[in-house]
Design an enzyme around this catalytic site. Sequence first.
Site, PDB file in Angstrom:
ATOM      1  N   CYS A  77       3.092   1.580  -4.584  1.00 18.42           N
ATOM      2  CA  CYS A  77       2.208   1.319  -5.726  1.00 18.42           C
ATOM      3  C   CYS A  77       2.815   1.897  -7.010  1.00 18.42           C
ATOM      4  O   CYS A  77       3.887   1.479  -7.426  1.00 18.42           O
ATOM      5  CB  CYS A  77       0.806   1.858  -5.437  1.00 18.42           C
ATOM      6  SG  CYS A  77      -0.444   1.240  -6.569  1.00 18.42           S
ATOM      7  N   HIS A 175      -0.462  -1.427  -0.781  1.00 24.03           N
ATOM      8  CA  HIS A 175      -0.647  -0.189  -0.022  1.00 24.03           C
ATOM      9  C   HIS A 175      -0.519  -0.490   1.468  1.00 24.03           C
ATOM     10  O   HIS A 175      -1.497  -0.904   2.091  1.00 24.03           O
ATOM     11  CB  HIS A 175      -2.027   0.408  -0.316  1.00 24.03           C
ATOM     12  CG  HIS A 175      -2.116   1.048  -1.659  1.00 24.03           C
ATOM     13  ND1 HIS A 175      -1.740   2.347  -1.890  1.00 24.03           N
ATOM     14  CD2 HIS A 175      -2.492   0.552  -2.855  1.00 24.03           C
ATOM     15  CE1 HIS A 175      -1.894   2.637  -3.168  1.00 24.03           C
ATOM     16  NE2 HIS A 175      -2.353   1.560  -3.786  1.00 24.03           N
ATOM     17  N   GLU A 177      -0.493   1.468   3.848  1.00 27.24           N
ATOM     18  CA  GLU A 177      -1.370   2.373   4.614  1.00 27.24           C
ATOM     19  C   GLU A 177      -2.823   1.908   4.592  1.00 27.24           C
ATOM     20  O   GLU A 177      -3.652   2.430   5.319  1.00 27.24           O
ATOM     21  CB  GLU A 177      -1.234   3.811   4.077  1.00 27.24           C
ATOM     22  CG  GLU A 177      -1.966   4.115   2.765  1.00 27.24           C
ATOM     23  CD  GLU A 177      -1.246   3.641   1.497  1.00 27.24           C
ATOM     24  OE1 GLU A 177      -0.293   2.837   1.595  1.00 27.24           O
ATOM     25  OE2 GLU A 177      -1.678   4.059   0.405  1.00 27.24           O
TER      26      GLU A 177
END
Lengths: 193, 251
Positions: A77, A175, A177
Site C-alpha cells: 500500500c 492489501h 493480508e
Amino acid sequence: MKIVIIDYGAGNIQSIQFAIKRLGFDAILSKDPNEILQADKVIFPGVGEASSAMKMLIESGLNELIPTLTQPVLGICLGMQLMCNYSEEGQTKGLGIFDVDVIKFSNAVKVPQMGWNTIFNLNSKLFETINEKEYMYLVHSFYVPNTNLAIATTNYEVNYASALQRNNFYGVQFHPEKSGKWGEKILNNFLNL
Amino acid sequence: MLTKRIIPCLDIKNGRTVKGVNFVDLIDAGNPVELAKKYSETGADELVFLDISATEEQRSTLLNLVRDVAATINIPFTVGGGINSVDDVALLLKNGADKVSINSSAVKNPDLINQLAQKFGSQCVVVAVDAKRIDGIWKVHLVGGKVPTAINLYDWVVEAANRGAGEILFTSMENDGTKDGFANDALETISKLINIPVIASGGAGTMQDFADAFHIGKADAALAASVFHFGEIEIPELKQFLKQQNIEVRI
C-alpha cells in the site's frame, strides 16, 4: 526463515504479522537496521499520509537503508508508494526505488477507492497460481501509473499499476493480508521467493 | 471494476454477539470470532463490529476481541462504539482493526474527524450517521438514534467528508428494523453530495432491497445484521442475485 516487518510507526502492521502467522511463519516487527539487514524477507508496510510517513522514515534513517537491501522486499500500500520517486500526497520525495511518480485519482471517481477490485496482466512469480482478474482489497487515493515496472494492473478511473517489481524490490497497492485466501497466497509466494 | 460491498454487522456487548443468531452449524454463535470467520468464509467483503452499549455506558471497546478477530480473519473490519479520542483509535488500530467508526463523538467534537484523518489517514475513518426525518427534514440523531439534534443530515455528511472522513455509514432510523428496504432517496442525495464511499444501513429485508440500495440509492456498500444472522439471506445467494442484476460483486 527470518522475516522482518519494518516498524516505523505507520499503520496497521499487526494484521500483516497475523497473516504471516496464519501461513505458518513468524515475523518480527523492527526498525533496527541490523535486524532488517539480517532478514531473509523484508516487508515494508504503510498506511496513512505519505509525507508524514516519509518523515518518520528519515528520522529513523531507514530512508537510506531500504534502497540498499538485497533480499526480497515487499512494500504494501503506502509502502509501495513510498518506494517510488515522488508522491503528490504531501508533495514528498520517495525512496526512488521505482522510477515513477505517485499521483491522485481525479474527482471523476470516488476517492478513496475503497473495496475489492481485480488485478490483471499478472507478470511475476509473486502471482504464481493466482488467476487473472482475482479480487484484492484496496484502499487508496493516490496511484502509480502503468509503466514497464507494473507486474499487475487494476482499473479505477484508468488502468494503473497495482503491483511493481524491480530486481529484489516488490510492491503491491492492495492489501494481501486483507484479501482473503488469494491475498494470503500472494504473501506466501513472496515468502517463498 | 470496483465491486459493491456486502457488510454484515455484529453488535457486541461484553465481548459477545448480541441479537439472536441462528447458525446451527456454529458451536458458539455468540462468539464474535466464530461468527466473523463464518462470514469471511462465505463471501462477506468486510465486517463491522459495533460495541453497542459503549457510548451509553462509557465502556471502552474490547481490545482483546479486536485482536482475536484480526488474528483469525483475512478480510477488513471496522470497529465502532465508544470511540472518543485519538488514543482510543490508536489502540484499536494497534490491535488489528482496519478502520474505526465514530458517531456521537464526531458530532460533539467534529475536529476529531480532522485529527484522526491527519494522524491515521482518511482510509480508516468511517463517520457513522444515524438519522430520521423530523417535520420532513432529515436530522442527525445521537446515542444509537435516541437523541435528536438540530443538525441537518446532508449538511453533516458534507462537513464530515470535508473534514477528512474516508467513508460515510448512513443508517436511516426510519428504516432500521422494518425490513422494508433502505432509505434510497436519502442515500442517493448523500451519494451525489459527497465524493467518498457511502455505506447503506437500516432496512434490509430482501435481496431486492440490496439491489435497490445500489441501483437507486447509489450506495457503494450495504450493511445488514439480522437478515444475515438469522440466515434469511445467505451471502453467496445474495451475490449471485446482484450479479444477475448487473451489479458488480466479488464472487
